[in-house]
Design a protein around this motif. Structure first.
Motif, PDB file in Angstrom:
ATOM      1  N   SER A 168      -4.588  15.043  -9.560  1.00 28.29           N
ATOM      2  CA  SER A 168      -4.960  14.811 -10.953  1.00 28.29           C
ATOM      3  C   SER A 168      -5.756  16.029 -11.415  1.00 28.29           C
ATOM      4  N   ASP A 227      -9.442  16.060 -10.405  1.00 30.56           N
ATOM      5  CA  ASP A 227      -9.702  16.430  -9.013  1.00 30.56           C
ATOM      6  C   ASP A 227      -9.604  17.940  -8.812  1.00 30.56           C
ATOM      7  N   ARG A 263       3.937   1.516  -1.248  1.00 30.52           N
ATOM      8  CA  ARG A 263       4.557   1.614  -2.564  1.00 30.52           C
ATOM      9  C   ARG A 263       3.566   2.181  -3.581  1.00 30.52           C
ATOM     10  N   GLU A 264       2.311   1.714  -3.533  1.00 31.64           N
ATOM     11  CA  GLU A 264       1.290   2.228  -4.445  1.00 31.64           C
ATOM     12  C   GLU A 264       1.012   3.702  -4.192  1.00 31.64           C
ATOM     13  N   ALA A 265       0.983   4.091  -2.920  1.00 31.78           N
ATOM     14  CA  ALA A 265       0.711   5.489  -2.588  1.00 31.78           C
ATOM     15  C   ALA A 265       1.841   6.398  -3.053  1.00 31.78           C
ATOM     16  N   ARG A 266       3.072   5.906  -2.981  1.00 37.21           N
ATOM     17  CA  ARG A 266       4.208   6.720  -3.422  1.00 37.21           C
ATOM     18  C   ARG A 266       4.233   6.867  -4.942  1.00 37.21           C
ATOM     19  N   ASN A 267       3.756   5.857  -5.663  1.00 40.80           N
ATOM     20  CA  ASN A 267       3.752   5.914  -7.126  1.00 40.80           C
ATOM     21  C   ASN A 267       2.548   6.656  -7.682  1.00 40.80           C
ATOM     22  N   LYS A 268       1.523   6.831  -6.872  1.00 40.94           N
ATOM     23  CA  LYS A 268       0.315   7.517  -7.308  1.00 40.94           C
ATOM     24  C   LYS A 268       0.579   9.024  -7.349  1.00 40.94           C
ATOM     25  N   PRO A 269       0.155   9.702  -8.418  1.00 45.54           N
ATOM     26  CA  PRO A 269       0.341  11.152  -8.470  1.00 45.54           C
ATOM     27  C   PRO A 269      -0.471  11.842  -7.377  1.00 45.54           C
ATOM     28  N   ARG A 270       0.089  12.896  -6.823  1.00 42.80           N
ATOM     29  CA  ARG A 270      -0.579  13.575  -5.710  1.00 42.80           C
ATOM     30  C   ARG A 270      -1.883  14.218  -6.137  1.00 42.80           C
ATOM     31  N   GLN A 287       0.827  -1.197   0.000  1.00 46.45           N
ATOM     32  CA  GLN A 287       0.000   0.000   0.000  1.00 46.45           C
ATOM     33  C   GLN A 287       0.865   1.251   0.000  1.00 46.45           C
TER      34      GLN A 287
END
Length: 77
Positions: free
Chosen positions: A64, A67, A55-62, A53
């Motif tokens: 969009s 949004d 790792r996924e959060a770090r790769n997700k753009p802050r 979780q």
């Protein structure tokens, strides 16, 4: 004192043998994975480990653009 140590060692040895029955007595046997990703039921429920979780959060753009646009439109109305 020596009796207590011998009894303790005997109990520990019995526990190790019982825990390792599959490993010791089944050909190709191995201990089951204790990791969350190795559990089929948890994967079906969408539950993953904290490391995955993170790792996924770090790769997700802050942010969009959708949004940001939604926030701006909501604040203007």
């Amino acid at each position: 004192m020596l009796d207590t140590i011998l009894i303790t060692l005997l109990i520990v040895a019995i526990c190790l043998v019982l825990l390792g029955v599959k490993v010791f007595f089944v050909r190709g046997g191995k201990f089951p994975s204790g990791h969350v990703s190795g559990n089929k039921t948890l994967r079906e429920k969408g539950i993953s480990c904290a490391q995955s979780q993170d790792r996924e959060a770090r790769n997700k753009p802050r942010f969009s653009f959708t949004d940001i646009e939604r926030t701006l439109n909501d604040s203007m109305n």
